[in-house]
Write an enzyme that holds these catalytic residues in place. Structure first.
Site, PDB file in Angstrom:
ATOM      1  N   LYS A 118     -30.475 -34.348   1.292  1.00  0.00           N
ATOM      2  CA  LYS A 118     -31.363 -34.001   0.179  1.00  0.00           C
ATOM      3  C   LYS A 118     -31.916 -35.290  -0.435  1.00  0.00           C
ATOM      4  CE  LYS A 118     -28.244 -31.691  -2.163  1.00  0.00           C
ATOM      5  NZ  LYS A 118     -27.112 -31.991  -1.280  1.00  0.00           N
ATOM      6  N   HIS A 232     -28.887 -30.687 -10.817  1.00  0.00           N
ATOM      7  CA  HIS A 232     -27.864 -31.450 -11.528  1.00  0.00           C
ATOM      8  C   HIS A 232     -28.122 -31.426 -13.031  1.00  0.00           C
ATOM      9  CE1 HIS A 232     -28.450 -33.329  -7.492  1.00  0.00           C
ATOM     10  NE2 HIS A 232     -27.151 -33.115  -7.436  1.00  0.00           N
ATOM     11  N   ASP A 439     -15.182  11.086 -31.314  1.00  0.00           N
ATOM     12  CA  ASP A 439     -16.427  10.474 -31.778  1.00  0.00           C
ATOM     13  C   ASP A 439     -17.207  11.393 -32.704  1.00  0.00           C
ATOM     14  OD1 ASP A 439     -17.189  12.344 -29.943  1.00  0.00           O
ATOM     15  OD2 ASP A 439     -18.144  10.947 -28.548  1.00  0.00           O
ATOM     16  N   GLY A 533     -12.160  15.481 -14.147  1.00  0.00           N
ATOM     17  CA  GLY A 533     -12.008  14.759 -15.408  1.00  0.00           C
ATOM     18  C   GLY A 533     -10.892  13.744 -15.394  1.00  0.00           C
ATOM     19  N   ASP A 598      -6.039  17.951 -30.834  1.00  0.00           N
ATOM     20  CA  ASP A 598      -7.234  17.676 -30.048  1.00  0.00           C
ATOM     21  C   ASP A 598      -8.250  18.789 -30.264  1.00  0.00           C
ATOM     22  OD1 ASP A 598      -8.651  16.204 -27.751  1.00  0.00           O
ATOM     23  OD2 ASP A 598      -8.603  18.294 -27.079  1.00  0.00           O
TER      24      ASP A 598
END
Length: 618
Positions: A118, A232, A439, A533, A598
């Site tokens: 290079k 670089h 939620d 699920g 729940d």
């Protein structure tokens, strides 16, 4: 003020990092590479002295360059310098000696060695010195310098353009030429031809932070990018505000075109012409996501194949990490035209190699088999397969399956109305519970589904004439209204119940649906909720009410009243569960869950109880 941030990297002692890099590579490729004693040089395990062997290298930190390109058809070895530092002359010379024979040897010197370098001053000097020393020893060695970067004007100093990701194309051409039996002069010519053609440009969103640095390199702030930043971290063309992928693609492509390339007469000509067939490399500079790389690829290819570019054909696209800069968040593109390239160069580009870092491009061929010049096969979409079993078709099948349940339609209508009414009335309670342990949307979701089912029942979209169509219609109603995880699970349950009844009656030939088969369908629906699920009994979900109901239902002497009771008990029992393994409650600690049941399980208990109350006297 700026807060100095300490970089986070997988490191031990930074001063040992190159040694440990090499060790890691040797673990990964135990059969194909070996280290050269006393030097940070990696060589192929199978060196063929009869052909030209290709070496490359430079500072470390650009992985997979250059050790990742070692393999048949590319490099024979790589010389690794320190981080962003050129390797020593002694290591380069040691590598040359390892892959060549003296001209005076019994083999007559054989293939010799080509160095691909290079264009950085340190690399040019150290590799150049090693090349001359090797030749002085009587070893055939040549060198090609790659200067593909277009970030700096040709008139800016004597150092010239930098060598960047286009170097990898030069590796590929040289290695393939050597594998095809070309001598050192021919391999050098092929490599130089490639080096002259390819041009590159990079863009960095964030610059590079070196291993061992005390702070993150924040030269580019949150609103600034740099076009043409070097591998670089050297300065580029200019800094800029953040631009879209399409805008960056246009800047990079136009810069590459305008910079031009050297033709066989050393004249500067456009890098490619309108309508050319093009090879494109989109190189990840180290810290860019694959997601973004595909977006940038889309932008570049779309531009190259646009009318503005004369509808070029990009027949070969290479996307990935080819020459990186540690964690630099950025990408570069490298382009060269295949249209006026020698046929052998294209052949070498497409030739096989077993180098681990090389991913051969899928060559874009027209559907007729001709390369380029038409729509990509990948652009031709498969036609969507519409649902084969329409509701009317299910109705037709169901009409041939007798129902051996007294007053099924009447009972089903009463049950649905009662269950939906109960859910609507209980919205505030379910919402309250879900606000604590979820939620907060369970009550509204259940209410929305219940109202939709009642509307469809009233309009006869939900038909209670037959269990198979009923559960199918209920699944559609839930799908159209509920949303969220609970909506999907309830839809799955109803759809599974319909499919179970449809398949079991046709498969077994029993030809009828009775209470026993209806209970088995319910069990199959609940099993589907658990399977898809991922929850089970004790997970603190609706399954804590559904699964006990299934177990009681399977008992020969059970009644709907008992089924409803165990479902309610199971739901209320979730209040004392100290943890949840599924659903939103999984994120909460014991204190947050304690004492609140729940809401999904409570809803199941409410529904089954309402169904019992509505149908017990029918």
């Amino acid at each position: 003020y700026n807060i100095m941030t300490t970089p986070k990297k997988f490191l031990n002692d930074p001063s040992d990092s190159v040694t440990e890099l090499i060790s890691g590579l040797l673990y990964q490729y135990p059969n194909s590479i070996r280290k050269l004693a006393n030097h940070n040089v990696i060589l192929s395990s199978n060196i063929d002295y009869s052909i030209v062997n290709i070496l490359s290298g430079g500072g470390s930190g650009h992985e997979p360059s250059h050790a990742g390109w070692i393999g048949k058809g590319m490099l024979t070895g790589a010389i690794l310098g320190g981080i962003f530092a050129s390797p020593s002359v002694s290591s380069i010379l040691a590598a040359i000696r390892a892959v060549t024979k003296l001209n005076s040897s019994s083999e007559g010197g054989t293939g010799g060695c080509l160095l691909i370098v290079k264009n950085y001053t340190g690399d040019r000097l150290n590799f150049g010195m090693a090349c001359e020393l090797a030749n002085a020893e009587g070893r055939k060695c040549a060198m090609v310098v790659v200067a593909d970067d277009t970030a700096l004007a040709r008139t800016k100093g004597v150092t010239g353009a930098r060598g960047v990701a286009g170097t990898i194309f030069t590796h590929k051409i040289a290695g393939a030429a050597a594998l095809n039996g070309c001598n050192l002069e021919q391999v050098t010519q092929a490599a130089q031809n490639m080096a002259n053609r390819v041009k590159s440009l990079g863009v960095a969103l964030n610059t590079v932070t070196l291993p061992g640095a005390n702070t993150v390199n924040d030269r580019l702030d949150a609103n600034t990018i740099e076009i043409g930043l070097g591998i670089h971290g050297e300065a580029g063309i200019r800094q800029s505000t953040l631009k879209t992928a399409d805008e960056l693609a246009e800047i990079m492509v136009n810069t590459i075109i305008e910079f031009g390339r050297e033709n066989d007469d050393d004249d500067i000509v456009p890098t490619f012409q309108q309508g050319d067939d093009i090879a494109l490399m989109v190189n990840n500079l180290g810290g860019t996501s694959n997601f973004e790389m595909s977006i940038l690829t889309n932008s570049v290819v779309k531009l190259l194949e646009s009318e503005a570019m004369g509808n070029c054909t990009v027949s070969r696209i290479y996307v990935g990490s080819f020459m990186t800069s540690f964690d630099m968040q950025g990408a570069s593109i490298s382009i060269f035209s295949l249209t006026d390239a020698p046929e052998t160069l294209v052949k070498y580009l497409d030739g096989k190699t077993d180098s681990p870092a090389w991913n051969a491009a899928e060559i874009y061929q027209h559907l007729s088999g001709k390369e380029g010049g038409g729509p990509r096969p990948s652009s031709v979409e498969y036609p969507e397969v519409v649902e084969n079993v329409q509701p009317q078709a299910i109705s037709d099948v169901a009409s041939n399956i007798p129902v051996q349940i007294d007053n099924f339609s009447t009972k089903a209508t009463y049950a649905i109305k009662a269950a939906c009414t109960k859910l609507i009335e209980s919205e505030s309670m379910l919402t309250k519970y879900d606000t604590i342990v979820g939620d907060g949307d369970c009550g509204l979701t259940m209410e929305r589904g219940a109202k939709e089912i009642l509307l469809q029942l009233e309009s006869s979209k939900v038909s209670t004439a037959h269990p198979i169509t009923l559960f199918h219609n209920l699944a559609d109603a839930v799908s159209a209204s509920m949303g969220g995880t609970s909506g999907v699970l309830i839809e799955l349950m109803f759809r599974k119940m319909s499919i179970f009844l449809l398949n079991s009656t046709s498969a077994t030939g029993s030809g009828s649906i009775d209470v026993s088969k209806l209970m088995k369908a319910f069990e199959a629906g609940v099993d589907a909720v658990s399977f898809y699920g991922g929850a089970s009994k004790g997970s603190r979900t609706m399954l804590d009410a559904l699964l006990p109901a299934v177990e009681v239902m399977k008992a020969a002497s059970s009644s709907l009243e008992e089924v409803a009771k165990v479902a309610v008990d199971g739901a209320e029992g979730t209040a004392s569960m100290k943890s949840a393994s599924a659903g939103r409650s999984n994120y909460l600690n014991e204190d947050a869950l304690s004492g609140t049941p729940d809401p999904g399980a409570i809803a199941v208990g409410l529904v089954l109880s309402a169904i019992y109350d509505a149908t017990k006297d029918l």
